[in-house]
Design a protein around this motif. Structure first.
Motif, PDB file in Angstrom:
ATOM      1  N   GLN A  78      -7.682   4.492   3.208  1.00 39.99           N
ATOM      2  CA  GLN A  78      -6.612   3.785   3.569  1.00 39.99           C
ATOM      3  C   GLN A  78      -6.542   2.866   4.723  1.00 39.99           C
ATOM      4  O   GLN A  78      -7.175   3.156   5.767  1.00 39.99           O
ATOM      5  CB  GLN A  78      -5.667   5.190   3.783  1.00 39.99           C
ATOM      6  CG  GLN A  78      -5.238   6.151   2.753  1.00 39.99           C
ATOM      7  CD  GLN A  78      -4.701   5.253   1.354  1.00 39.99           C
ATOM      8  OE1 GLN A  78      -4.066   4.362   1.695  1.00 39.99           O
ATOM      9  NE2 GLN A  78      -5.407   5.503   0.259  1.00 39.99           N
ATOM     10  N   ALA A 188      -0.750  13.581  -8.025  1.00 38.00           N
ATOM     11  CA  ALA A 188       0.039  13.032  -7.006  1.00 38.00           C
ATOM     12  C   ALA A 188      -0.502  12.312  -5.926  1.00 38.00           C
ATOM     13  O   ALA A 188       0.147  11.117  -5.575  1.00 38.00           O
ATOM     14  CB  ALA A 188       0.946  14.233  -6.678  1.00 38.00           C
ATOM     15  N   MET A 189      -1.572  12.939  -5.611  1.00 39.02           N
ATOM     16  CA  MET A 189      -2.137  12.123  -4.384  1.00 39.02           C
ATOM     17  C   MET A 189      -2.724  10.840  -4.854  1.00 39.02           C
ATOM     18  O   MET A 189      -2.706   9.854  -3.920  1.00 39.02           O
ATOM     19  CB  MET A 189      -3.370  12.846  -3.849  1.00 39.02           C
ATOM     20  CG  MET A 189      -4.031  12.490  -2.543  1.00 39.02           C
ATOM     21  SD  MET A 189      -5.409  13.474  -1.991  1.00 39.02           S
ATOM     22  CE  MET A 189      -4.349  14.896  -1.356  1.00 39.02           C
ATOM     23  N   ARG A 191      -1.802   8.937  -7.432  1.00 38.50           N
ATOM     24  CA  ARG A 191      -0.671   8.179  -7.668  1.00 38.50           C
ATOM     25  C   ARG A 191      -0.236   7.548  -6.355  1.00 38.50           C
ATOM     26  O   ARG A 191      -0.016   6.204  -6.290  1.00 38.50           O
ATOM     27  CB  ARG A 191       0.374   8.784  -8.229  1.00 38.50           C
ATOM     28  CG  ARG A 191       1.592   7.790  -8.640  1.00 38.50           C
ATOM     29  CD  ARG A 191       2.441   8.871  -9.608  1.00 38.50           C
ATOM     30  NE  ARG A 191       3.136   9.984  -8.951  1.00 38.50           N
ATOM     31  CZ  ARG A 191       2.801  11.292  -9.341  1.00 38.50           C
ATOM     32  NH1 ARG A 191       2.042  11.307 -10.099  1.00 38.50           N
ATOM     33  NH2 ARG A 191       3.311  12.194  -8.876  1.00 38.50           N
ATOM     34  N   ASP A 192      -0.125   8.238  -5.250  1.00 42.38           N
ATOM     35  CA  ASP A 192       0.464   7.763  -3.917  1.00 42.38           C
ATOM     36  C   ASP A 192      -0.539   6.728  -3.364  1.00 42.38           C
ATOM     37  O   ASP A 192      -0.251   5.624  -2.937  1.00 42.38           O
ATOM     38  CB  ASP A 192       0.608   8.780  -3.016  1.00 42.38           C
ATOM     39  CG  ASP A 192       1.908   9.760  -3.292  1.00 42.38           C
ATOM     40  OD1 ASP A 192       2.766   9.248  -4.258  1.00 42.38           O
ATOM     41  OD2 ASP A 192       1.877  10.879  -3.090  1.00 42.38           O
ATOM     42  N   LEU A 195      -0.413   3.452  -5.442  1.00 40.70           N
ATOM     43  CA  LEU A 195       0.832   2.683  -4.767  1.00 40.70           C
ATOM     44  C   LEU A 195       0.637   2.037  -3.420  1.00 40.70           C
ATOM     45  O   LEU A 195       0.692   0.873  -3.268  1.00 40.70           O
ATOM     46  CB  LEU A 195       2.195   3.541  -4.746  1.00 40.70           C
ATOM     47  CG  LEU A 195       2.512   4.121  -6.359  1.00 40.70           C
ATOM     48  CD1 LEU A 195       3.743   5.196  -5.765  1.00 40.70           C
ATOM     49  CD2 LEU A 195       3.095   2.932  -7.050  1.00 40.70           C
ATOM     50  N   SER A 196      -0.187   2.977  -2.508  1.00 43.72           N
ATOM     51  CA  SER A 196      -0.588   2.301  -1.346  1.00 43.72           C
ATOM     52  C   SER A 196      -1.402   1.078  -1.417  1.00 43.72           C
ATOM     53  O   SER A 196      -1.296   0.088  -0.761  1.00 43.72           O
ATOM     54  CB  SER A 196      -0.966   3.591  -0.386  1.00 43.72           C
ATOM     55  OG  SER A 196      -1.309   2.777   0.877  1.00 43.72           O
TER      56      SER A 196
END
Length: 809
Positions: A78, A188-189, A191-192, A195-196
């Motif tokens: 990230q 879910a992780m 997907r986030d 998006l990030s």
């Protein structure tokens, strides 16, 4: 309640999958609700199938390890706060530099439309290139970030499809609620993270697109400026503006004089902006100048402390009397290296400041340049700068330029007269001054007549050429003095080569510095007259010009590089051999002959490597030349058998070390008896005792019987034959012979001399005195003759009657 808790992850996953359908159902008429509800599922299935096949899924026993690994990767990949701050900083700096870039672009466009000299176009090119220099680094940084983000984004999409397949597998549902919950959590992780990464990539690409657009615009303008310089060069003999006498002086001059203050303030603002834009090169230049001043001051004190005991030349002593001026001159000459894209205003400021150390140094070195000449040189630099500052005031700019040309003409005329009457100066210096005088005169007439391009080219060439020549000469004096002092210090002073050939070494150093000075002078003059970029591009294009032969491309640059390699390799080989022979081998304890073997093999290796490197630089590949080399090998084997045989024999001689340089050889087949002077690639040179030099093929020394009198050592046995009358007592004669040998200092004690009775007949008894000596082969005859004389004297003094005269061997 526990049952509801266990079903919570599945309900969450169902809500996530159903959310797009619900959202679309709110916007869709009831009649189309069923169709719309099925669309997201079909789209998801299509996306999944495009990224992962139906068979791509994670087995239940691998889910935990795969999830932990992916989670660590997502967290580590990230964008950090530093990364975001870096991109935002680039965006802010981009906005800050945008006005300057637009201003430089406008100036470049104006220069293309109204420029009347190559210098103005070159200056606009430098200004634009310098202003846009940060953009190139930003572009590389953003491109690397965008590539990394895109790669991670693609990986996350594949992982998203993979985990979606895994969630739909019956094996996953049958593995239990914990596995299902873990899969939903990872979806879910991911997907986030997608998006990030999408947001981060979009931000990086947006800034990168902005940078790329600006870089493209700047590169296009730089190409236009280069083309404009080429066009101006082609129009060098065309009148580009009215003659000076035809301009409206009464109205134009007062109007332009009123605008001098505005143009001067604008120039001051632009100069200050450039100086504060990036201060690192100036700080480095200042620190380097201070370090050079400290170093030159140190070696100056060291040179003065040694006094008359030093081996410094008179020129070096003069430099060390002005150490700080010498240091500042060297620092000034480093301007093109430290500020490669500096605008002309910076170079002119440094040139103006460098006049003071140059005057102090050259005046001390008795160069025929007066103080008034340096004052006029400073005025020429200021007038040249003024002609560019007041570019928007054409009449004032022309008057400043013409005044600079007139001053240059006066200085060069006076310098040429002094140089022609100064002894001990190379003639080409006076010729160069005469050429510069004519250039300045023609430039003055051309500019007055309206031939501005020709005037700027010739006039600035004369002005800048003479000024830079003084600076480069002062810099060469400084560096030559520093090199002379360094050669006297350890470890150079302990070098056998430098101590034995110090004059030659100093001469070589001086020639190298002179060659570098000429190249620097050429670089600075071409840049000063606005032809550096055009010349560099033209030279690059010329060097890349070539022909295609099969898969090989032979270019002019490759041929020049190959020829340069072939010239440098023998020089490198000679220098290497000299260092080995004078520095390395005398300090080692190698067996006899090993130094010659190592030197010869190293020379042949360097020649071979240089040959193949030259072929590679010329554009020829070894794989493409294998057939040619095979044919050449056959030709060599058939037509050059003797050459190859002698070469192989020479290598064998070097490796076996049976024959070395300095050996005394006796070759019966060639009727040669002498000393080896050199062993070549084809033949060996032997100098016989009569002084003639005989070239003996190496193969004869290998295949024939050769007597080497000095193979293992220089000891040899000599023999003196004596004949006495038969009435003499043989024992007395033998004792006298041994006593004579014992008194001779040239004879070895071990093995001891021997005296034997060889033969006798009715009237004469023959004896032989044999002894060993350790001397050069040429001295053996003299020692044998001296021993025979001693024997004769001793026998005669002892009253031994000699027989018939016997030949002495």
């Amino acid at each position: 309640m526990n049952r509801l808790r266990s079903l919570a992850p599945q309900l969450a996953l169902a809500l996530v999958i159903a959310a797009p359908a619900v959202a679309r159902a709110e916007e869709t008429p009831p009649a189309a609700a069923a169709t719309a509800a099925a669309a997201p599922a079909a789209a998801a299935a299509t996306a999944v199938s495009s990224l992962a096949t139906a068979g791509d899924w994670i087995r239940s026993e691998d889910i935990a390890d795969r999830a932990d690994s992916l989670e660590r990767r997502i967290r580590s990949s990230q964008p950090s706060s530093r990364d975001r701050e870096s991109v935002e900083k680039i965006d802010e700096d981009l906005d800050a530099i945008l006005p300057s870039v637009r201003e430089r672009l406008a100036e470049a466009d104006t220069a293309l439309v109204s420029a009347t000299s190559l210098v103005e176009l070159e200056d606009a090119w430098r200004e634009l290139r310098t202003t846009a220099e940060p953009l190139r680094q930003w572009r590389q940084d953003l491109a690397a970030r965008a590539k990394s983000s895109s790669s991670l984004f693609d990986d996350l999409q594949r992982e998203q499809a993979l985990w979606a397949n895994t969630a739909q597998r019956p094996e996953t549902k049958a593995a239990g609620d914990a596995i299902v919950a873990r899969v939903a959590e990872m979806q879910a992780m991911i997907r986030d993270a997608v998006l990030s990464q999408r947001e981060w990539r979009a931000r990086v690409l947006a800034v990168n697109d902005h940078v790329v657009d600006m870089t493209t615009t700047i590169d296009s303008m730089l190409d236009k400026l280069t083309a404009g310089s080429e066009a101006a060069g082609r129009e060098i003999l065309a009148a580009s503006r009215p003659a000076l006498w035809s301009m409206p002086w009464q109205t134009q001059l007062p109007a332009e004089l009123s605008g001098l203050g505005k143009e001067s303030r604008a120039f001051a603002v632009e100069t200050r902006e450039y100086l504060v834009r990036d201060q690192r090169p100036f700080v480095v230049h200042l620190v380097l100048a201070l370090l050079l001043m400290l170093w030159f001051g140190h070696i100056s004190r060291g040179a003065r402390a040694q006094g008359e005991a030093t081996r410094l030349s008179t020129r070096a002593v003069v430099v060390f009397e002005r150490p700080y001026a010498a240091a500042l001159m060297v620092a000034a000459l480093l301007t093109p290296v430290l500020h490669p894209l500096a605008p002309r205003r910076l170079n002119q400021i440094i040139a103006l400041l460098a006049l003071i150390p140059a005057a102090r140094l050259l005046r001390r070195a008795k160069v025929p340049v007066s103080v008034g000449s340096f004052v006029l040189l400073g005025a020429i630099i200021l007038l040249d700068r003024a002609s560019m500052v007041f570019g928007a005031l054409p009449l004032v700019a022309r008057l400043c330029q013409d005044t600079a040309f007139l001053t240059t003409l006066f200085l060069l005329r006076r310098a040429s007269m002094k140089l022609r009457s100064t002894p001990d100066l190379p003639r080409w210096i006076a010729v160069a001054a005469v050429v510069g005088t004519w250039s300045a005169g023609i430039a003055l007439v051309a500019d007055i007549s309206g031939w501005s391009v020709l005037a700027a080219l010739l006039g600035r060439a004369a002005t800048i050429g003479g000024l830079i020549a003084l600076y480069v000469y002062a810099g060469i004096l400084s560096l030559d003095a520093a090199a002379s002092y360094l050669l006297m210090l350890p470890p150079f002073d302990r070098s056998l080569v430098i101590r034995s050939d110090s004059v030659v070494v100093h001469r070589v150093v001086g020639r190298v510095l002179t060659a570098l000075g000429i190249l620097l002078w050429l670089r600075l003059v071409l840049g000063g007259i606005g032809l550096w970029s055009v010349s560099f591009d033209a030279m690059s294009s010329l060097m890349q010009t070539g022909v295609q032969i099969g898969a090989a491309t032979i270019s002019i640059g490759g041929i020049v590089a190959a020829m340069t390699t072939l010239v440098l390799v023998p020089l490198i080989a000679r220098v290497t051999e000299l260092i080995l022979r004078e520095e390395v081998f005398p300090r080692t304890d190698l067996p006899r002959g090993i130094p010659l073997v190592l030197s010869t093999l190293l020379r042949y290796s360097l020649y071979t490597i240089g040959f193949f490197v030259a072929l590679s630089l010329a554009g020829l590949r070894m794989t493409e030349l294998s057939l040619l080399f095979g044919g050449v090998g056959v030709g060599v084997g058939l037509g050059l058998q003797d050459v190859v045989k002698n070469f192989a024999a020479g290598i064998s001689m070097l490796l076996e070390r049976r024959i070395q340089v300095g050996d005394a050889l006796q070759i019966p087949s060639q009727q040669v008896f002498g000393r080896v002077k050199s062993i070549g690639i084809r033949a060996t040179l032997v100098r016989n005792w009569d002084g003639a030099e005989v070239v003996v093929p190496n193969s004869d020394l290998i295949s024939e019987s050769v007597t080497n009198w000095t193979l293992s050592d220089s000891r040899q046995r000599i023999e003196v034959q004596i004949g006495v009358q038969s009435a003499a007592d043989p024992a007395t004669v033998v004792a006298l012979l041994l006593e004579t040998a014992a008194e001779d200092p040239n004879l070895l004690k071990e093995p001891p001399p021997s005296a034997t009775l060889v033969s006798f007949d009715g009237a004469t008894t023959k004896f032989a005195l044999r002894a060993w000596i350790d001397a050069e082969f040429e001295r053996a005859g003299g020692i044998r003759s001296s021993l025979a004389i001693r024997v004769h004297q001793h026998l005669k003094a002892a009253g031994v009657p000699l027989g018939q005269p016997q030949p002495v061997a």
